[in-house]
Design a protein around this motif. Structure first.
Motif, PDB file in Angstrom:
ATOM      1  N   PRO A 155      59.165 -19.533 -31.729  1.00 55.03           N
ATOM      2  CA  PRO A 155      58.710 -19.042 -33.043  1.00 55.03           C
ATOM      3  C   PRO A 155      57.906 -20.063 -33.832  1.00 55.03           C
ATOM      4  O   PRO A 155      57.010 -19.692 -34.587  1.00 55.03           O
ATOM      5  N   ASP A 214      54.494 -17.930 -33.540  1.00 57.30           N
ATOM      6  CA  ASP A 214      54.814 -16.825 -34.459  1.00 57.30           C
ATOM      7  C   ASP A 214      53.546 -16.163 -34.995  1.00 57.30           C
ATOM      8  O   ASP A 214      53.442 -14.936 -35.069  1.00 57.30           O
ATOM      9  N   ALA A 246      51.864 -14.140 -32.156  1.00 61.89           N
ATOM     10  CA  ALA A 246      52.623 -12.969 -31.737  1.00 61.89           C
ATOM     11  C   ALA A 246      52.489 -11.803 -32.705  1.00 61.89           C
ATOM     12  O   ALA A 246      52.678 -10.647 -32.315  1.00 61.89           O
ATOM     13  N   THR A 247      52.178 -12.070 -33.960  1.00 65.63           N
ATOM     14  CA  THR A 247      52.068 -11.001 -34.961  1.00 65.63           C
ATOM     15  C   THR A 247      50.628 -10.639 -35.292  1.00 65.63           C
ATOM     16  O   THR A 247      50.392  -9.733 -36.093  1.00 65.63           O
ATOM     17  N   LYS A 248      49.665 -11.324 -34.696  1.00 63.54           N
ATOM     18  CA  LYS A 248      48.252 -11.050 -34.980  1.00 63.54           C
ATOM     19  C   LYS A 248      47.790  -9.821 -34.213  1.00 63.54           C
ATOM     20  O   LYS A 248      47.896  -9.775 -32.985  1.00 63.54           O
ATOM     21  N   GLN A 249      47.266  -8.820 -34.922  1.00 55.46           N
ATOM     22  CA  GLN A 249      46.831  -7.576 -34.297  1.00 55.46           C
ATOM     23  C   GLN A 249      45.380  -7.693 -33.828  1.00 55.46           C
ATOM     24  O   GLN A 249      44.547  -8.341 -34.468  1.00 55.46           O
ATOM     25  N   ARG A 289      48.740  -6.885 -29.823  1.00 58.10           N
ATOM     26  CA  ARG A 289      49.409  -8.178 -29.920  1.00 58.10           C
ATOM     27  C   ARG A 289      49.790  -8.673 -28.523  1.00 58.10           C
ATOM     28  O   ARG A 289      50.224  -7.872 -27.688  1.00 58.10           O
ATOM     29  N   ARG A 314      54.899 -12.440 -27.745  1.00 67.13           N
ATOM     30  CA  ARG A 314      55.970 -11.689 -28.412  1.00 67.13           C
ATOM     31  C   ARG A 314      57.292 -11.834 -27.667  1.00 67.13           C
ATOM     32  O   ARG A 314      58.357 -11.897 -28.275  1.00 67.13           O
ATOM     33  N   PRO A 317      62.282  -3.851 -36.960  1.00 64.33           N
ATOM     34  CA  PRO A 317      61.010  -4.531 -37.245  1.00 64.33           C
ATOM     35  C   PRO A 317      60.956  -4.948 -38.713  1.00 64.33           C
ATOM     36  O   PRO A 317      61.548  -4.273 -39.561  1.00 64.33           O
ATOM     37  N   PRO A 318      60.269  -6.031 -39.067  1.00 65.68           N
ATOM     38  CA  PRO A 318      59.380  -6.830 -38.227  1.00 65.68           C
ATOM     39  C   PRO A 318      60.084  -7.828 -37.306  1.00 65.68           C
ATOM     40  O   PRO A 318      59.411  -8.505 -36.539  1.00 65.68           O
ATOM     41  N   GLU A 319      61.426  -7.951 -37.393  1.00 66.72           N
ATOM     42  CA  GLU A 319      62.143  -8.765 -36.414  1.00 66.72           C
ATOM     43  C   GLU A 319      62.010  -8.102 -35.044  1.00 66.72           C
ATOM     44  O   GLU A 319      61.778  -6.892 -34.943  1.00 66.72           O
ATOM     45  N   ILE A 320      62.178  -8.885 -33.998  1.00 69.27           N
ATOM     46  CA  ILE A 320      61.936  -8.352 -32.666  1.00 69.27           C
ATOM     47  C   ILE A 320      62.900  -8.979 -31.677  1.00 69.27           C
ATOM     48  O   ILE A 320      63.265 -10.155 -31.793  1.00 69.27           O
TER      49      ILE A 320
END
Length: 306
Positions: free
Chosen positions: A48, A52, A55-58, A85, A90, A243-246
């Motif tokens: 993370p 991090d 992993a969250t960038k679209q 992503r 992720r 979400p947003p936790e995974i």
């Protein structure tokens, strides 16, 4: 003429941890399992912090990108999800929540169950019966069903998930510890300590607990895999971490609508769960022999024969 003999000093025995490492090196399956688990722990600790943002960038142009496309960046080697992503990033980030829930539940249930088992095995009959009936009440409910009911009433979060899964696993350690204590307390060294006036606390923590602890560590290794699968099942059902936790289980659930055209969205995190569970089982089978002084000679003979 008298013959004098000079005695050579005996070589010092290697440390216990070095002997265990040598036995682990000889067992290739257990060694591979230990290396894989170290990689997973490393990803859970540092993933993370490093990935991090990635992993969250679209990236909508990379929606459901196929895996094994070596021309792309390494974070896309396992493909992309429905929002573009990177799946590999992720999975590395999701390892922290998955390991955190499993480790927290196992450590909490092991500590509480071991303490109650020591009390139940070395105290009066009434106290022991009360503790064992409490364990029977917990075991009367299916663990996964109890977790579903509690999490349905409470808000699904990491803390609630750890507490629920820990409660369902307490009887395993409680019953095992009590059974071991009832057997160990009848041995001669415990009776000798009682005759010499040792306190109950000293007998339990100095003489009994070190004998019981290797068995509990082996059970905890197996239980870690069970708790991780339970967390994945709850996340897959939608009542685990939200979400947003995974987590890996949540990633499997999120990829379910795309199984026909993007199978890797569920397959890759599912494969991570399978490999981690398999590694834990292989390592626990090796630890069952390595940590037991009665059975350790099997590994030592195998090491010497090679």
């Amino acid at each position: 003429m008298a013959v004098t003999e000079t005695s050579q000093p005996l070589p010092d025995a290697p440390p216990a941890w070095l002997s265990i490492l040598r036995m682990l090196w000889r067992d290739k399956f257990a060694l591979c399992a230990a290396i894989f688990l170290l990689v997973v722990v490393f990803c859970a600790v540092f993933g993370p912090m490093l990935l991090d943002g990635i992993a969250t960038k679209q990236n909508l142009r990379g929606r459901n990108a196929p895996p094994f496309d070596w021309s792309k960046a390494w974070v896309y080697w396992l493909g992309g999800d429905a929002l573009g992503r990177p799946l590999l990033a992720r999975m590395i980030v999701a390892a922290q929540n998955t390991m955190m829930v499993a480790a927290g539940a196992v450590v909490a249930s092991m500590c509480i169950g071991t303490a109650l088992g020591l009390i139940a095995g070395y105290t009066f009959r009434i106290t022991s019966q009360v503790i064992m009936r409490l364990a029977d009440v917990i075991m009367s409910f299916p663990s996964l069903l109890l977790a579903v009911i509690v999490l349905y009433m409470l808000s699904p979060s990491v803390g609630n998930l750890v507490v629920v899964l820990a409660i369902t696993r307490i009887p395993i350690y409680l019953r095992t510890t009590r059974a071991e204590v009832l057997e160990v307390r009848e041995r001669m060294f415990v009776q000798a300590a009682q005759v010499m006036g040792a306190s109950t606390r000293r007998i339990v923590f100095r003489h009994i607990l070190p004998i019981v602890f290797p068995t509990l560590v082996t059970i905890a290794t197996l239980d870690f895999a069970f708790v991780m699968l339970a967390e994945s099942s709850l996340s897959f059902l939608g009542i685990g971490i939200q979400p947003p936790e995974i987590t890996w289980g949540l990633m499997v659930a999120q990829g379910r609508p795309y199984l026909t055209n993007a199978w890797w969205l569920s397959f890759m995190p599912g494969l991570a769960i399978i490999l981690t569970t398999l590694s834990l089982n292989l390592l626990s089978n090796w630890m069952r022999t390595a940590l037991d002084p009665v059975q350790r000679w099997r590994l030592e003979i195998a090491r010497k024969s090679k």
